[in-house]
Design a protein around this motif. Structure first.
Motif, PDB file in Angstrom:
ATOM      1  N   LEU A 187      16.916   8.199   4.440  1.00 61.78           N
ATOM      2  CA  LEU A 187      16.578   8.018   5.848  1.00 61.78           C
ATOM      3  C   LEU A 187      17.816   7.651   6.658  1.00 61.78           C
ATOM      4  CD1 LEU A 187      13.992   8.194   7.520  1.00 61.78           C
ATOM      5  CD2 LEU A 187      13.680   5.748   7.188  1.00 61.78           C
ATOM      6  N   LEU A 188      18.666   6.805   6.096  1.00 66.67           N
ATOM      7  CA  LEU A 188      19.901   6.427   6.787  1.00 66.67           C
ATOM      8  C   LEU A 188      20.829   7.631   6.944  1.00 66.67           C
ATOM      9  CD1 LEU A 188      20.567   2.959   5.089  1.00 66.67           C
ATOM     10  CD2 LEU A 188      19.717   3.375   7.406  1.00 66.67           C
TER      11      LEU A 188
ATOM     12  N   GLY B  86       9.391  -7.538   2.119  1.00 67.04           N
ATOM     13  CA  GLY B  86      10.760  -7.557   2.649  1.00 67.04           C
ATOM     14  C   GLY B  86      11.386  -6.174   2.630  1.00 67.04           C
ATOM     15  N   SER B  87      11.134  -5.428   1.528  1.00 68.31           N
ATOM     16  CA  SER B  87      11.669  -4.071   1.452  1.00 68.31           C
ATOM     17  C   SER B  87      11.014  -3.178   2.489  1.00 68.31           C
ATOM     18  CB  SER B  87      11.422  -3.502   0.042  1.00 68.31           C
ATOM     19  OG  SER B  87      12.084  -4.280  -0.926  1.00 68.31           O
ATOM     20  N   LEU B  88       9.727  -3.409   2.736  1.00 68.93           N
ATOM     21  CA  LEU B  88       9.040  -2.618   3.755  1.00 68.93           C
ATOM     22  C   LEU B  88       9.625  -2.900   5.141  1.00 68.93           C
ATOM     23  CD1 LEU B  88       6.705  -0.618   4.215  1.00 68.93           C
ATOM     24  CD2 LEU B  88       5.222  -2.598   4.637  1.00 68.93           C
ATOM     25  N   THR B  89      10.030  -4.136   5.384  1.00 68.36           N
ATOM     26  CA  THR B  89      10.617  -4.489   6.684  1.00 68.36           C
ATOM     27  C   THR B  89      11.949  -3.761   6.895  1.00 68.36           C
ATOM     28  OG1 THR B  89       9.560  -6.668   6.603  1.00 68.36           O
ATOM     29  CG2 THR B  89      11.433  -6.409   8.098  1.00 68.36           C
ATOM     30  N   SER B  90      12.790  -3.762   5.848  1.00 66.81           N
ATOM     31  CA  SER B  90      14.077  -3.060   5.978  1.00 66.81           C
ATOM     32  C   SER B  90      13.866  -1.565   6.153  1.00 66.81           C
ATOM     33  CB  SER B  90      14.946  -3.347   4.757  1.00 66.81           C
ATOM     34  OG  SER B  90      14.339  -2.831   3.575  1.00 66.81           O
ATOM     35  N   PHE B  91      12.872  -1.035   5.458  1.00 65.69           N
ATOM     36  CA  PHE B  91      12.571   0.387   5.624  1.00 65.69           C
ATOM     37  C   PHE B  91      12.101   0.670   7.054  1.00 65.69           C
ATOM     38  CE2 PHE B  91       9.372   3.732   5.757  1.00 65.69           C
ATOM     39  CZ  PHE B  91      10.090   4.808   5.266  1.00 65.69           C
ATOM     40  N   ASN B  92      11.326  -0.215   7.617  1.00 64.78           N
ATOM     41  CA  ASN B  92      10.816  -0.041   8.977  1.00 64.78           C
ATOM     42  C   ASN B  92      11.955  -0.025   9.993  1.00 64.78           C
ATOM     43  OD1 ASN B  92       8.682   0.142  10.927  1.00 64.78           O
ATOM     44  ND2 ASN B  92       9.130  -1.984  11.467  1.00 64.78           N
TER      45      ASN B  92
ATOM     46  N   ALA C 130      15.067   0.967   9.345  1.00 64.97           N
ATOM     47  CA  ALA C 130      15.749   2.259   9.201  1.00 64.97           C
ATOM     48  C   ALA C 130      14.939   3.381   9.847  1.00 64.97           C
ATOM     49  CB  ALA C 130      15.977   2.550   7.718  1.00 64.97           C
ATOM     50  N   LEU C 131      13.604   3.336   9.670  1.00 66.97           N
ATOM     51  CA  LEU C 131      12.756   4.373  10.246  1.00 66.97           C
ATOM     52  C   LEU C 131      12.817   4.329  11.774  1.00 66.97           C
ATOM     53  CD1 LEU C 131      10.695   6.629   9.668  1.00 66.97           C
ATOM     54  CD2 LEU C 131       8.895   4.871   9.775  1.00 66.97           C
TER      55      LEU C 131
END
Length: 481
Positions: free
Chosen positions: A396-397, A438-444, A446-447
């Motif tokens: 995604l990045l 926490g991983s979902l937050t970082s993914f959010n 990036a999205l």
């Protein structure tokens, strides 16, 4: 110039080297593993339930006993009914025979699991004692002299005087005849020079009245009705029968360990005056409940425990049940005791846990191992999913940079579709517990940056006029004429 669209790639697939699996593939693997784990748990549960059912199911034992209307048969039938009424683990099925000899033969041939045998007969080699059913005594008596006649029988006062006389034996079995011979031989009387006649129990009274014998022998419990009726038939015209004491009872017991010295108490056979009027010395022998040597120790121990626990319930209907005793557990016993019965008598009977602790331990170990393998596999799947999530976040990045350089709306739309697929897969991973919040937050984050980059790039492409196409000039070389 290489187009940005050429740098776009589809989402990675699982190849066993750390690459990301598709959601459908991961769900299929998890589903298969769950089914295998469930099958393993069900198999172990079924095995434990099967062991419990096998050990606790009612066990039917065939008991050889006879003859049909004997006291022994009635006691066994009473025990069988009591076991069935109380839903005991051990159940009995009487196998009626012609007598103790036939019962012993049935046990020897494997037709019966248990048998009622007489201790002074040949006991099968595969038989071991479980309990003593009862003790029987030998009774020798001489009917009183008929009035007005000079009968030789009236002169008999001791066993030694039986030489050359006619002796009637109550019962058709050879066992009582053999018993009489043992007694006679102790007094140096040759049985071959005597007239020994057997009478059925229903014929004894008539034989006594018809004076068909000078003396009679009966064998049975002290309170035997058959013996008491035969002795009562001997008393006539007020006369009382004469009881012959076996004074050499101790010597017989010494020479023949299957017999014991015993006494018949005064009045044992009723009557007035009492019959006998004083204690009479005699010999006794036992009727045993024996089991096949190959019968399980656990089964025999359970039967022995039930036998002595329920004995009191059948005494009212079968008084002879009160005579049931524990077997002789000495090493020099005439009939070796069965290990299962010895365990009960000595208080060393194994409990359910004692008998099956090893199986239970192995079952628990197997269940623990199955659980550990399942936990490891689940952790391994989650680890792959976590690695896959990091890979998708990096993808995604990368698409953020591609979006900012893209010159095609179609490329942006293609990247947007891939981002939607990544989002769907990430949410599935989050729901299955593979990734944390926490991983979902970082993914959010990036999205969100990706969506912003796409939106900015689309706005820029729409607001920038299209580039004019450069005309190509073709120079022609003119050749002069």
């Amino acid at each position: 110039m290489t187009s940005d669209s050429s740098r776009l790639s589809t989402r990675p697939e699982a190849d066993g080297s750390g690459a990301v699996q598709s959601p459908e593939s991961r769900r299929s693997v998890r589903r298969k593993f769950a089914l295998v784990l469930l099958a393993g748990v069900l198999a172990l549960t079924g095995a434990v339930a099967g062991i419990y059912y096998y050990t606790m199911r009612p066990v039917m034992l065939q008991v050889a006993v006879g003859p049909a209307n004997s006291d022994d048969a009635k006691v066994v039938q009473g025990l069988a009914q009591a076991f069935a009424r109380s839903h005991q683990q051990i159940r009995l099925h009487p196998l009626l025979t012609d007598g103790v000899a036939a019962s012993a033969s049935a046990l020897s041939n494997g037709e019966a699991d248990l048998a009622i045998v007489r201790g002074d007969l040949d006991v099968p080699k595969n038989a071991q004692a479980v309990a003593t059913l009862r003790k029987s005594v030998a009774v020798l008596w001489v009917p009183p002299k008929p009035k007005g006649k000079n009968a030789k029988a009236a002169t008999i006062k001791t066993i030694a005087q039986l030489a050359g006389r006619r002796v009637g034996v109550v019962g058709q079995t050879d066992a009582n005849v053999n018993l009489l011979k043992v007694i006679l031989q102790q007094y140096n009387i040759d049985p071959a020079k005597m007239d020994i006649v057997r009478f059925a129990t229903t014929e004894v009274a008539q034989a006594i009245r018809a004076q068909k014998a000078d003396a009679f022998l009966a064998a049975g419990p002290v309170n035997s009705k058959i013996t008491a009726d035969a002795i009562a038939a001997s008393a006539r015209d007020g006369g009382a029968p004469t009881f012959l004491a076996i004074d050499s009872a101790d010597a017989i017991a010494q020479n023949h360990p299957v017999y014991e010295a015993a006494e018949i108490p005064p009045g044992a056979f009723g009557g007035s005056p009492a019959r006998p009027d004083e204690e009479v010395k005699t010999i006794s022998f036992s009727h045993h409940i024996v089991a096949r040597k190959s019968l399980s120790d656990t089964t025999v121990a359970a039967f022995t425990r039930q036998l002595f626990a329920i004995r009191q319930q059948v005494i009212s209907d079968f008084p002879l049940a009160a005579k049931i005793e524990t077997p002789d557990t000495d090493k020099d016993a005439v009939i070796p005791v069965h290990p299962g019965a010895a365990a009960y008598v000595d208080g060393e009977e194994k409990t359910f846990l004692d008998r099956y602790s090893d199986y239970i331990w192995w079952a628990l170990m197997a269940m623990s191992a199955t659980g550990s393998v399942g936990a490891w596999f689940a952790s391994h799947l989650k680890k792959e999913e976590r690695v896959g999530n990091v890979t998708q976040r990096d993808r995604l990045l990368d698409m953020i940079a591609l979006a900012r350089r893209s010159d095609s709306a179609d490329d942006l739309d293609q990247m947007q579709a891939e981002a939607d697929a990544i989002l769907r897969d990430t949410l599935n991973r989050f729901e299955s517990g593979a990734i944390e919040e926490g991983s979902l937050t970082s993914f959010n984050i990036a999205l969100e940056q990706f969506h912003n980059a796409v939106a900015d790039r689309k706005w820029l492409l729409m607001s920038t006029p299209p580039r004019p196409q450069t005309a190509s000039v073709q120079l022609r070389t003119t050749t002069g004429s």
